[in-house]
Design a protein around this motif. Structure first.
Motif, short mmCIF file in Angstrom:
data_model
loop_
_atom_site.label_atom_id
_atom_site.label_comp_id
_atom_site.label_asym_id
_atom_site.label_seq_id
_atom_site.Cartn_x
_atom_site.Cartn_y
_atom_site.Cartn_z
N ALA A 14 40.06 38.20 44.22
CA ALA A 14 39.49 36.90 44.61
C ALA A 14 39.00 36.14 43.38
CB ALA A 14 38.35 37.10 45.61
N GLY A 15 38.39 36.86 42.45
CA GLY A 15 37.92 36.22 41.22
C GLY A 15 39.07 35.69 40.39
N GLY A 16 40.15 36.46 40.32
CA GLY A 16 41.33 36.01 39.58
C GLY A 16 41.92 34.76 40.17
N LEU A 17 41.95 34.69 41.49
CA LEU A 17 42.47 33.51 42.16
C LEU A 17 41.58 32.30 41.89
CD1 LEU A 17 44.39 32.08 44.13
CD2 LEU A 17 43.01 33.00 46.02
N ALA A 18 40.27 32.51 41.90
CA ALA A 18 39.32 31.41 41.71
C ALA A 18 39.43 30.77 40.33
CB ALA A 18 37.90 31.91 41.94
N ARG A 19 39.82 31.56 39.33
CA ARG A 19 39.89 31.01 37.97
C ARG A 19 41.32 30.78 37.48
NH1 ARG A 19 40.83 35.30 34.29
NH2 ARG A 19 40.59 37.36 35.24
N LEU A 27 46.43 38.15 46.01
CA LEU A 27 47.53 38.36 45.06
C LEU A 27 48.73 37.49 45.40
CD1 LEU A 27 47.37 42.25 44.59
CD2 LEU A 27 46.67 40.49 42.96
N ASP A 28 49.01 37.36 46.69
CA ASP A 28 50.11 36.51 47.11
C ASP A 28 49.87 35.06 46.68
OD1 ASP A 28 52.62 36.22 48.93
OD2 ASP A 28 51.27 34.66 49.64
N ALA A 29 48.63 34.60 46.83
CA ALA A 29 48.30 33.23 46.43
C ALA A 29 48.40 33.06 44.92
CB ALA A 29 46.90 32.88 46.91
N ILE A 30 47.96 34.06 44.17
CA ILE A 30 48.04 34.00 42.71
C ILE A 30 49.49 33.89 42.25
CG2 ILE A 30 47.72 35.35 40.59
CD1 ILE A 30 45.12 36.44 41.85
N VAL A 31 50.33 34.80 42.76
CA VAL A 31 51.74 34.79 42.36
C VAL A 31 52.40 33.48 42.79
CG1 VAL A 31 53.97 35.92 42.61
CG2 VAL A 31 51.90 37.30 42.39
N GLY A 32 52.08 33.02 43.99
CA GLY A 32 52.66 31.76 44.47
C GLY A 32 52.30 30.58 43.60
N LYS A 33 51.03 30.50 43.18
CA LYS A 33 50.60 29.40 42.33
C LYS A 33 51.26 29.47 40.94
CE LYS A 33 46.08 28.49 44.43
NZ LYS A 33 46.22 27.04 44.63
N LEU A 34 51.41 30.68 40.43
CA LEU A 34 52.09 30.84 39.14
C LEU A 34 53.55 30.40 39.26
CD1 LEU A 34 50.62 34.29 38.06
CD2 LEU A 34 50.30 32.13 36.84
N GLN A 35 54.21 30.80 40.31
CA GLN A 35 55.61 30.42 40.51
C GLN A 35 55.75 28.90 40.67
OE1 GLN A 35 56.49 33.09 43.83
NE2 GLN A 35 57.86 34.27 42.51
N PHE A 85 50.83 45.96 46.74
CA PHE A 85 51.54 45.47 45.55
C PHE A 85 53.05 45.36 45.82
CE2 PHE A 85 47.65 47.57 44.20
CZ PHE A 85 47.07 46.57 43.44
N ALA A 86 53.60 46.35 46.48
CA ALA A 86 55.02 46.30 46.81
C ALA A 86 55.31 45.18 47.80
CB ALA A 86 55.47 47.64 47.38
N GLN A 87 54.39 44.98 48.74
CA GLN A 87 54.58 43.91 49.73
C GLN A 87 54.58 42.54 49.09
OE1 GLN A 87 51.28 44.83 52.28
NE2 GLN A 87 52.33 46.52 53.32
N ALA A 136 53.74 35.59 33.07
CA ALA A 136 52.42 36.18 33.32
C ALA A 136 52.55 37.60 33.84
CB ALA A 136 51.63 35.33 34.31
N ILE A 137 51.63 38.45 33.39
CA ILE A 137 51.44 39.77 33.97
C ILE A 137 50.18 39.69 34.81
CG2 ILE A 137 51.01 42.22 33.51
CD1 ILE A 137 52.29 41.78 30.74
N VAL A 138 50.31 39.96 36.09
CA VAL A 138 49.15 39.94 36.98
C VAL A 138 48.71 41.38 37.20
CG1 VAL A 138 48.27 39.32 39.27
CG2 VAL A 138 49.92 37.82 38.10
N ALA A 139 47.55 41.73 36.65
CA ALA A 139 47.03 43.10 36.73
C ALA A 139 45.64 43.08 37.33
CB ALA A 139 47.02 43.74 35.34
N LEU A 140 45.58 42.73 38.60
CA LEU A 140 44.31 42.64 39.33
C LEU A 140 44.34 43.58 40.54
CD1 LEU A 140 43.88 38.78 39.21
CD2 LEU A 140 42.18 40.41 38.34
N GLY A 141 43.16 43.95 41.00
CA GLY A 141 43.07 44.80 42.18
C GLY A 141 42.28 46.07 41.96
#
Length: 214
Positions: A80-85, A119-127, A156-158, A97-102
């Motif tokens: 959640a913190g990663g998404l917020a920033r 995590l889905d929101a983070i990856v989606g915003k990056l894409q 993570f796999a999902q 980007a390498i996303v290493a959160l959780g």
């Protein structure tokens, strides 16, 4: 007429030279790789040069890749913190980007469903920003039980499948639970421990960078 022809030729020559200089500068620009994570990325307990981003950048440059790795790790951060920033992190205009959160979600026993949404929101915003993504997975602490561990691991796999991004299953592969490669707290790797992490994840990072067209 001769004078006018000379002027046009001079302008054309100048324009061609300018384009050549700009093209050369563009081609020489380094690729920016964002390392978005928590204390494992930030380099908790380590010198700056021993942190994951620094060692990864050195390893990539040793391979002949002109890459700048941005350390966007914040100790204690959850998904959640990663998404917020994330918007702040995108200010560096990364190409990948390498996303290493959780990890902290697991340590706090937070709901895997919420972690998945973050995590889905983070990856989606990056894409959406045109950033190529490598998602790094984690393992939950064993004291939380097998059911939680299975649900946590599956997230993570999902996310990787849903967003069609590459997955590195376990960020601490080869280092976790090894006292010789971890600091006294048993959770954060030493400099040599980070070197092992970098060596193991490096092939997938190179595949990620091969997708980049800066």
């Amino acid at each position: 007429m001769r004078r006018r022809t000379f002027c046009w030729r001079s302008l054309l020559a100048y324009g061609a030279l300018t384009m050549l200089v700009n093209t050369t500068a563009w081609a020489a620009a380094p690729v920016t790789l964002l390392a978005l994570g928590d204390s494992l990325t930030a380099g908790y307990g380590l010198s700056a040069q021993d942190s994951f981003p620094a060692q990864l950048e050195a390893a990539l440059r040793a391979k002949g890749r002109d890459v700048r790795v941005v350390n966007a790790g914040v100790s204690g951060d959850t998904s959640a913190g990663g998404l917020a920033r994330l918007e702040w992190a995108l200010a560096d205009k990364p190409h990948a980007a390498i996303v290493a959160l959780g990890a902290n979600d697991g340590l706090r026993g937070l709901d895997p469903a919420n972690m998945r949404a973050n995590l889905d929101a983070i990856v989606g915003k990056l894409q959406a920003a045109g950033v190529k993504v490598l998602l790094a997975g984690m393992e939950a602490p064993p004291n939380l039980g097998p059911e939680y561990a299975a649900a946590y691991r599956a997230v993570f796999a999902q996310v990787a499948k849903a967003r069609i991004v590459a997955l590195y299953p376990f960020f601490l592969d080869g280092v976790a639970a090894n006292p010789a490669l971890n600091q006294k707290d048993g959770m954060h790797p030493t400099g040599p421990g980070v070197a092992i992490i970098v060596g193991r994840i490096l092939p997938q990072v190179e595949k990620l960078l091969d997708q980049v067209r800066p």
